[in-house]
Design a protein around this motif. Structure first.
Motif, mmCIF file in Angstrom:
data_model
loop_
_atom_site.group_PDB
_atom_site.id
_atom_site.type_symbol
_atom_site.label_atom_id
_atom_site.label_comp_id
_atom_site.label_asym_id
_atom_site.label_seq_id
_atom_site.Cartn_x
_atom_site.Cartn_y
_atom_site.Cartn_z
ATOM 1 N N UNK A 1 102.500 130.003 18.574
ATOM 2 C CA UNK A 1 102.155 129.614 17.209
ATOM 3 C C UNK A 1 100.725 129.113 17.045
ATOM 4 N N UNK A 2 100.087 128.717 18.136
ATOM 5 C CA UNK A 2 98.743 128.159 18.053
ATOM 6 C C UNK A 2 98.189 128.128 19.473
ATOM 7 N N UNK A 3 96.873 128.325 19.630
ATOM 8 C CA UNK A 3 96.348 128.304 20.998
ATOM 9 C C UNK A 3 96.649 126.987 21.735
ATOM 10 N N UNK A 4 96.501 125.860 21.018
ATOM 11 C CA UNK A 4 96.746 124.562 21.656
ATOM 12 C C UNK A 4 98.121 124.059 21.235
ATOM 13 N N UNK B 1 102.754 127.681 23.460
ATOM 14 C CA UNK B 1 101.898 128.585 24.218
ATOM 15 C C UNK B 1 102.066 128.348 25.726
ATOM 16 N N UNK C 1 99.350 138.441 24.536
ATOM 17 C CA UNK C 1 99.764 137.206 23.886
ATOM 18 C C UNK C 1 98.970 137.071 22.593
ATOM 19 N N UNK D 1 98.877 135.049 18.485
ATOM 20 C CA UNK D 1 99.365 133.948 17.662
ATOM 21 C C UNK D 1 99.904 134.514 16.352
#
Lengths: 365, 205
Positions: free
Chosen positions: A146-149, A153, A172, A174
């Motif tokens: 849903x988000x890199x950070x 993930x 991969x 987002x």
């Protein structure tokens, strides 16, 4: 109940993401906990983590529900101009799940020559599919977080690694949580790691199979935290305490299963997630829907907001968890070697603020 | 002022800048596209991007991405910088929020993304003109910075290599430099590359 503190600011705007684990905010608002602490809170739904973050950084939001790695990324300036964000309270854990498309699951069964799925699914079974696809020169499988950070993930990465699958073996990307199911239906992605209600939605609709939850991958690590700008916390210490206190009460209230069902009812009735009760309720009741036609799995700690077990307080920020998350950020090569990280975790996961809160709530009785 | 100047320079009518507009509001997108009909901007509109956005960016190679700050797809754009090795694209975000300036200060100070006010069709062109100017300026600074860094590192390498030669062959600084220069000319390499070879040879010996 008696008011023990007087917040410096009473009109408060809090940003949250419309997911099942926003429950503490919904409860604190609906049960009047914010009001009891002298706060007039507006909950502002955010459509993306990036915009939630930017609004918090800009002071448009006074506080925000954040993905646990986000305050670290903000403070270190990863993907954004650095801004010191603190997390004086953990809001939830064990709320994510990995769902694979029905067709990928069929492929897993065929390639491994098995007829039954065992949950949580062993990622080595997926590895065999990836190997076979490589031999045949087929496209790489594509997974979404849903988000890199985000814990999502790193949980996705860790589950894949448990089957010797690296991020090199797959694509991969987002995708916003609310678009996950559609993206899988359209064939853009073969699987995803997301929070509720989107795993349950995929299973109910018959498009996906939830093969594992974050409880099975990382047991009891913070997933959502309450974030403030450090500068705001310094100039509004009592406001921060009041917000934390109301949310702590909400988290405690959410410990009971009947209360959780009521919360699911409120969330569906108010259209907060835009999804019906049958999709919102399961994870709040410790039920992980697995596959259409199969029995749900009992995952007692699914969507945990507090605990009464063994004197452990999961809402208290723990720097050990902060270091663990920083390690994940490093493992994913999301940080360059020259970024100075000394003392950063200690400055974010502020158990000292949380400790004051415990005293306050005790006094308040 | 800046936008007028741009217009003058580029009034050839060719569509030389590709814009990817991400807006769930199709009506607004149509108005924006119409408003830019006679400009240098070629608009591609994406109403519900989700999984297809990365493909679109890859295929279209837009010069600028324009997106509603409230769009869920912002997180996909965010990942372009960190997950994929796609060149970061300049992003212009529009917002009905009153206080766009404060958001701007908090984002990477207008580096690869910045926020403008509401997307009103008659304002779109000047907004894009300003964005182009701004990103080009940033790109220029970035290139200059990387060139300066490169020059510094190359000077360091050459000095290091000179010292190695002076010590190993017992020659003067001038002689060492001439040796390196001759090698560079004879082999058609850059002086920096010759220096690097000398350093690495010395390191392995």
């Amino acid at each position: 109940m008696q008011m023990m503190i007087k917040p410096e600011k009473t009109n408060i705007t809090i940003g949250f993401s419309p997911l099942t684990d926003c429950a503490p905010f919904v409860v604190a608002k609906n049960l009047g906990y914010f009001a009891q602490w002298g706060l007039d809170v507006t909950l502002q739904k955010q459509n993306s983590w990036a915009t939630l973050r930017d609004k918090l950084h800009a002071g448009i939001l006074d506080a925000a529900q954040m993905l646990a790695p986000m305050p670290i990324a903000s403070t270190l300036g990863l993907g954004v101009a650095p801004m010191h964000v603190i997390a004086p309270m953990i809001l939830s854990q064990n709320g994510n799940g990995i769902t694979l498309s029905e067709s990928l699951v069929e492929e897993i069964l065929a390639v491994n020559q098995i007829s039954e799925l065992v949950f949580p699914l062993d990622a080595k079974l997926l590895k065999n599919v990836i190997e076979k696809r490589k031999q045949h020169g087929s496209d790489k499988l594509c997974f979404a977080s849903v988000f890199p950070f985000s814990c999502h993930h790193y949980q996705l990465q860790d589950w894949l690694l448990s089957g010797n699958i690296t991020f090199e073996d797959v694509n991969i990307i987002v995708v916003p949580p609310s678009n996950m199911v559609d993206s899988m239906l359209s064939g853009d992605i073969d699987g995803f790691c997301v929070g509720g209600p989107w795993n349950a939605k995929a299973v109910r609709g018959g498009s996906g199979v939830t093969v594992i939850t974050s409880y099975d991958i990382w047991q009891d690590y913070p997933e959502k935290v309450l974030g403030f700008l450090s500068s705001f916390a310094t100039s509004h210490p009592k406001t921060v305490l009041a917000i934390c206190a109301a949310l702590k009460q909400a988290c405690t209230w959410l410990d009971s299963t009947p209360n959780r069902f009521e919360t699911a009812v409120i969330m569906s009735r108010e259209g907060i997630l835009g999804e019906p009760l049958e999709v919102i309720a399961p994870s709040l009741l410790g039920s992980c829907l697995t596959k259409k036609g199969l029995s749900p799995r009992h995952v007692p700690s699914y969507n945990q907001f507090s605990t009464t077990l063994g004197g452990l307080d999961i809402n208290r920020p723990d720097i050990k968890h902060g270091f663990w998350l920083l390690e994940k950020i490093k493992n994913c090569q999301q940080i360059s070697a020259d970024v100075e990280t000394d003392g950063v975790i200690e400055s974010i996961f502020r158990s000292d603020i949380y400790a004051q809160l415990a005293l306050l709530i005790d006094k308040k009785g | 002022m800046a936008s007028r100047k741009n217009e003058k320079q580029l009034s050839s009518g060719t569509k030389d800048l590709r814009i990817l507009l991400i807006d769930e509001n199709t009506h607004r997108a149509d108005l924006v596209t119409a408003a830019l009909g006679d400009s240098r901007y070629a608009i591609s509109h994406l109403a519900s991007p989700s999984g297809t956005l990365l493909k679109q960016v890859d295929q279209l190679q837009p010069d600028i991405i324009v997106i509603d700050i409230e769009s869920p797809s912002r997180d996909i754009l965010e990942s372009l910088n960190t997950i994929k090795n796609i060149n970061p694209k300049p992003v212009v975000m529009f917002s009905s929020e009153q206080d766009t300036d404060t958001i701007n200060q908090s984002i990477e100070s207008g580096v690869s993304a910045y926020v403008v006010g509401d997307l009103e069709p008659h304002r779109v062109k000047p907004i894009l003109d300003a964005a182009v100017a701004r990103f080009r300026e940033y790109q220029k600074l970035k290139t200059e910075l990387s060139e300066t860094k490169q020059q510094l590192s190359s000077r360091k390498n050459i000095d290091h290599a000179k010292r190695i030669l002076m010590k190993n062959r017992n020659i003067s600084e001038e002689q060492a430099f001439q040796t390196m220069r001759k090698t560079a000319m004879d082999t058609g390499q850059k002086l920096d590359d010759v220096a690097k070879t000398i350093i690495s040879m010395f390191n392995t010996l």
